[in-house]
Scaffold this motif. Structure first.
Motif, PDB file in Angstrom:
ATOM      1  N   THR A  52       2.923 -12.757  -0.652  1.00  0.00           N
ATOM      2  CA  THR A  52       2.028 -12.306  -0.062  1.00  0.00           C
ATOM      3  C   THR A  52       1.745 -10.737  -0.479  1.00  0.00           C
ATOM      4  N   ASN A  53       2.640 -10.186  -0.820  1.00  0.00           N
ATOM      5  CA  ASN A  53       2.542  -8.684  -1.323  1.00  0.00           C
ATOM      6  C   ASN A  53       1.973  -8.895  -3.060  1.00  0.00           C
ATOM      7  N   LYS A  54       2.533  -9.951  -3.762  1.00  0.00           N
ATOM      8  CA  LYS A  54       1.752 -10.053  -5.047  1.00  0.00           C
ATOM      9  C   LYS A  54       0.525 -10.322  -4.869  1.00  0.00           C
ATOM     10  N   LYS A  55       0.062 -11.010  -4.118  1.00  0.00           N
ATOM     11  CA  LYS A  55      -1.634 -11.320  -4.093  1.00  0.00           C
ATOM     12  C   LYS A  55      -2.288 -10.213  -3.532  1.00  0.00           C
ATOM     13  N   LEU A  56      -1.633  -9.482  -2.756  1.00  0.00           N
ATOM     14  CA  LEU A  56      -2.326  -8.291  -2.315  1.00  0.00           C
ATOM     15  C   LEU A  56      -2.445  -7.164  -3.467  1.00  0.00           C
ATOM     16  N   GLU A  57      -1.210  -7.163  -4.152  1.00  0.00           N
ATOM     17  CA  GLU A  57      -1.287  -6.015  -5.133  1.00  0.00           C
ATOM     18  C   GLU A  57      -0.348  -6.557  -6.176  1.00  0.00           C
ATOM     19  N   PRO A  58      -0.881  -7.106  -7.218  1.00  0.00           N
ATOM     20  CA  PRO A  58      -0.264  -7.643  -8.407  1.00  0.00           C
ATOM     21  C   PRO A  58       0.596  -6.810  -9.323  1.00  0.00           C
ATOM     22  N   ARG A  59       0.328  -5.335  -8.946  1.00  0.00           N
ATOM     23  CA  ARG A  59       1.126  -4.551  -9.860  1.00  0.00           C
ATOM     24  C   ARG A  59       2.464  -4.221  -9.309  1.00  0.00           C
ATOM     25  N   VAL A  60       2.870  -4.513  -7.965  1.00  0.00           N
ATOM     26  CA  VAL A  60       3.950  -4.097  -7.669  1.00  0.00           C
ATOM     27  C   VAL A  60       4.981  -5.674  -7.448  1.00  0.00           C
ATOM     28  N   GLU A  61       5.987  -5.422  -7.910  1.00  0.00           N
ATOM     29  CA  GLU A  61       7.004  -6.572  -8.286  1.00  0.00           C
ATOM     30  C   GLU A  61       7.812  -6.278  -6.644  1.00  0.00           C
TER      31      GLU A  61
ATOM     32  N   ASN B 256       0.653  -1.117  -0.095  1.00  0.00           N
ATOM     33  CA  ASN B 256       0.030  -0.040   0.143  1.00  0.00           C
ATOM     34  C   ASN B 256       0.898   1.177   0.125  1.00  0.00           C
ATOM     35  N   TYR B 257       1.720   1.244   1.055  1.00  0.00           N
ATOM     36  CA  TYR B 257       2.982   2.298   0.854  1.00  0.00           C
ATOM     37  C   TYR B 257       3.439   2.513  -0.441  1.00  0.00           C
ATOM     38  N   ALA B 258       3.939   1.424  -1.215  1.00  0.00           N
ATOM     39  CA  ALA B 258       4.731   1.483  -2.456  1.00  0.00           C
ATOM     40  C   ALA B 258       3.715   2.087  -3.665  1.00  0.00           C
ATOM     41  N   LEU B 259       2.246   1.577  -3.569  1.00  0.00           N
ATOM     42  CA  LEU B 259       1.499   2.433  -4.417  1.00  0.00           C
ATOM     43  C   LEU B 259       1.211   3.597  -4.227  1.00  0.00           C
ATOM     44  N   LYS B 260       1.224   4.317  -2.901  1.00  0.00           N
ATOM     45  CA  LYS B 260       1.115   5.745  -2.766  1.00  0.00           C
ATOM     46  C   LYS B 260       2.566   6.759  -3.277  1.00  0.00           C
ATOM     47  N   GLN B 261       3.567   5.901  -3.121  1.00  0.00           N
ATOM     48  CA  GLN B 261       4.689   6.475  -3.719  1.00  0.00           C
ATOM     49  C   GLN B 261       4.832   6.307  -5.243  1.00  0.00           C
TER      50      GLN B 261
END
Length: 162
Positions: free
Chosen positions: A104-113, A75-80
């Motif tokens: 876990t991060n990929k499941k929560l947000e597929p757009r962030v590698e 979520n923080y990465a997306l805000k940045q």
């Protein structure tokens, strides 16, 4: 613009962290070193102290920014506006936890590698908890942390022992 976030507690920053930051800073246009604030943990240095240490150590990096965050890393990465979360690996023992973190991060947000950089071998033994333990017992940490960090650690432990 290629933006990456390098999250961590950085309690304190050590040469292993610095190695990852130096190398990631040339791969991305903007690297946000994100100090994680976790109310469930009791760090030696409070969030502001960790940010100040990072600013001193990283002052010569033009494209590195230091901030704090609380909550989910993705979520923080997306805000940045970041496309990537950078993580460091020291040894195979880090892999299992990091693998779960990435999935876990990929499941929560597929757009962030999640991208992993192996720390250089000379820093593979360094951990923040190990640095703190050596400093607490008065050992030499000059090959583990920048001198400003060593000074702050010794000051912190000297004050606690008074």
């Amino acid at each position: 613009m290629r933006i990456a976030v390098y999250p961590g507690s950085f309690d304190p920053i050590h040469y292993g962290h610095l190695d990852i930051i130096e190398r990631a800073s040339v791969l991305y246009d903007k690297l946000v070193v994100a100090v994680a604030t976790n109310p469930k943990k009791k760090p030696l240095f409070d969030t502001q102290e960790r940010i100040e240490l990072l600013k001193m150590v990283l002052k010569d990096f033009d494209n590195v920014y230091i901030e704090s965050f609380e909550g989910l890393t993705v979520n923080y990465a997306l805000k940045q506006g970041a496309q990537v979360v950078v993580r460091g690996l020291r040894a195979i023992t880090d892999f299992e936890n990091e693998f779960v973190f990435a999935l876990t991060n990929k499941k929560l947000e597929p757009r962030v590698e999640t991208i992993y950089l192996m720390t250089r071998s000379e820093y593979s033994f360094i951990s923040s908890s190990g640095v703190k333990e050596v400093a607490y017992y008065g050992g030499n940490i000059s090959d583990m942390v920048p001198s400003i960090v060593a000074d702050k650690l010794h000051q912190k432990y000297d004050d606690a022992l008074k």
